[in-house]
Design a protein around this motif. Structure first.
Motif, PDB file in Angstrom:
ATOM      1  N   UNK A 190       5.941  15.201  -5.429  1.00  0.00           N
ATOM      2  CA  UNK A 190       4.582  14.680  -5.512  1.00  0.00           C
ATOM      3  C   UNK A 190       3.529  15.796  -5.461  1.00  0.00           C
ATOM      4  N   UNK A 191       3.664  16.710  -4.519  1.00  0.00           N
ATOM      5  CA  UNK A 191       2.580  17.659  -4.251  1.00  0.00           C
ATOM      6  C   UNK A 191       2.778  19.050  -4.849  1.00  0.00           C
ATOM      7  N   UNK A 192       3.978  19.382  -5.285  1.00  0.00           N
ATOM      8  CA  UNK A 192       4.188  20.680  -5.917  1.00  0.00           C
ATOM      9  C   UNK A 192       4.557  20.550  -7.394  1.00  0.00           C
ATOM     10  N   UNK A 193       5.219  19.444  -7.745  1.00  0.00           N
ATOM     11  CA  UNK A 193       5.534  19.205  -9.155  1.00  0.00           C
ATOM     12  C   UNK A 193       4.554  18.231  -9.798  1.00  0.00           C
ATOM     13  N   UNK A 194       3.658  17.642  -9.007  1.00  0.00           N
ATOM     14  CA  UNK A 194       2.585  16.752  -9.479  1.00  0.00           C
ATOM     15  C   UNK A 194       3.135  15.541 -10.241  1.00  0.00           C
ATOM     16  N   UNK A 195       4.248  14.996  -9.777  1.00  0.00           N
ATOM     17  CA  UNK A 195       4.846  13.837 -10.442  1.00  0.00           C
ATOM     18  C   UNK A 195       4.204  12.544  -9.959  1.00  0.00           C
ATOM     19  N   UNK A 196       4.225  11.547 -10.823  1.00  0.00           N
ATOM     20  CA  UNK A 196       3.705  10.225 -10.482  1.00  0.00           C
ATOM     21  C   UNK A 196       4.730   9.493  -9.622  1.00  0.00           C
ATOM     22  N   UNK A 197       4.240   8.502  -8.867  1.00  0.00           N
ATOM     23  CA  UNK A 197       5.105   7.749  -7.975  1.00  0.00           C
ATOM     24  C   UNK A 197       6.247   7.074  -8.730  1.00  0.00           C
ATOM     25  N   UNK A 198       5.941   6.530  -9.890  1.00  0.00           N
ATOM     26  CA  UNK A 198       6.960   5.836 -10.675  1.00  0.00           C
ATOM     27  C   UNK A 198       8.087   6.780 -11.076  1.00  0.00           C
ATOM     28  N   UNK A 199       7.726   7.994 -11.458  1.00  0.00           N
ATOM     29  CA  UNK A 199       8.724   8.980 -11.861  1.00  0.00           C
ATOM     30  C   UNK A 199       9.592   9.390 -10.671  1.00  0.00           C
ATOM     31  N   UNK A 200       8.962   9.587  -9.525  1.00  0.00           N
ATOM     32  CA  UNK A 200       9.708   9.952  -8.320  1.00  0.00           C
ATOM     33  C   UNK A 200      10.681   8.837  -7.954  1.00  0.00           C
ATOM     34  N   UNK A 201      10.196   7.597  -7.983  1.00  0.00           N
ATOM     35  CA  UNK A 201      11.044   6.452  -7.646  1.00  0.00           C
ATOM     36  C   UNK A 201      12.241   6.371  -8.591  1.00  0.00           C
ATOM     37  N   UNK A 202      11.989   6.524  -9.886  1.00  0.00           N
ATOM     38  CA  UNK A 202      13.072   6.465 -10.864  1.00  0.00           C
ATOM     39  C   UNK A 202      14.077   7.587 -10.685  1.00  0.00           C
ATOM     40  N   UNK A 203      13.593   8.803 -10.458  1.00  0.00           N
ATOM     41  CA  UNK A 203      14.477   9.955 -10.276  1.00  0.00           C
ATOM     42  C   UNK A 203      15.366   9.815  -9.045  1.00  0.00           C
ATOM     43  N   UNK A 204      14.814   9.225  -7.990  1.00  0.00           N
ATOM     44  CA  UNK A 204      15.540   9.169  -6.725  1.00  0.00           C
ATOM     45  C   UNK A 204      16.251   7.837  -6.495  1.00  0.00           C
ATOM     46  N   UNK A 205      16.038   6.878  -7.390  1.00  0.00           N
ATOM     47  CA  UNK A 205      16.718   5.595  -7.263  1.00  0.00           C
ATOM     48  C   UNK A 205      16.118   4.669  -6.223  1.00  0.00           C
ATOM     49  N   UNK A 206      14.823   4.801  -5.976  1.00  0.00           N
ATOM     50  CA  UNK A 206      14.122   3.932  -5.044  1.00  0.00           C
ATOM     51  C   UNK A 206      13.136   3.052  -5.801  1.00  0.00           C
ATOM     52  N   UNK A 207      12.690   2.004  -5.133  1.00  0.00           N
ATOM     53  CA  UNK A 207      11.598   1.217  -5.695  1.00  0.00           C
ATOM     54  C   UNK A 207      10.300   1.974  -5.446  1.00  0.00           C
TER      55      UNK A 207
END
Length: 169
Positions: A101-118
């Motif tokens: 989120x804070x160093x790669x500036x990814x959106x929440x949706x992308x983080x959730x998808x990458x990590x397998x969370x809602x």
């Protein structure tokens, strides 16, 4: 430090990154202007302006390059501070969320998808990570706080703070 202040501090690197990107785009525009020379064919002087288009562009380029260097230094310092705050978490899974989120500036949706969370699950974990940082950061500040001594004597204000901290007063 409050949660909002912590978020602002964590987001500071992203704001500096956007500023740096903007400055670099502006620098490229100035270089394009400096390189865009139209030759004069013939005995008559033509065109408008003061005839120092290239010189003005070069001066602006030098100034902007100095600003960009300062922006890069600020960005590196902010990123180091963000990394230090993230390292306080101690849970690799939570650290990955903060890093994305804070160093790669990814959106929440992308983080959730990458990590397998809602989306909601990522927000809960993010909130948990921020709480851990706040708790540990406050602990570090408390440990660092030392009574001020003037001529080898602890001041009343410092002594009162120590007693209140130890709940003795």
């Amino acid at each position: 430090m409050t949660k909002d202040e912590l978020k602002k501090k964590l987001k500071s690197a992203a704001a500096l990154q956007r500023q740096l990107e903007s400055d670099c785009a502006q620098l490229q525009n100035l270089r394009d202007i400096a390189n865009n020379v139209t030759p004069k064919y013939g005995p008559r002087a033509g065109g408008s302006g003061n005839g120092q288009k290239i010189e003005n562009a070069v001066v602006n380029i030098v100034d902007l390059e100095a600003d960009i260097q300062q922006d890069m230094n600020n960005l590196v310092a902010a990123m180091n501070e963000v990394r230090q705050l993230i390292a306080l978490v101690g849970d690799k899974n939570l650290e990955v969320i903060l890093h994305k989120r804070y160093l790669n500036y990814q959106k929440w949706e992308q983080i959730a998808g990458d990590m397998g969370y809602s989306w909601r699950g990522v927000h809960k974990l993010h909130s948990k990570a921020l709480d851990i940082i706040l708790e540990k950061d406050d602990g570090r500040k408390t440990k660092r706080a030392k009574p001020r001594k003037a001529n080898g004597v602890i001041s009343r204000k410092s002594a009162k703070a120590i007693f209140e901290e130890q709940k003795l007063f």
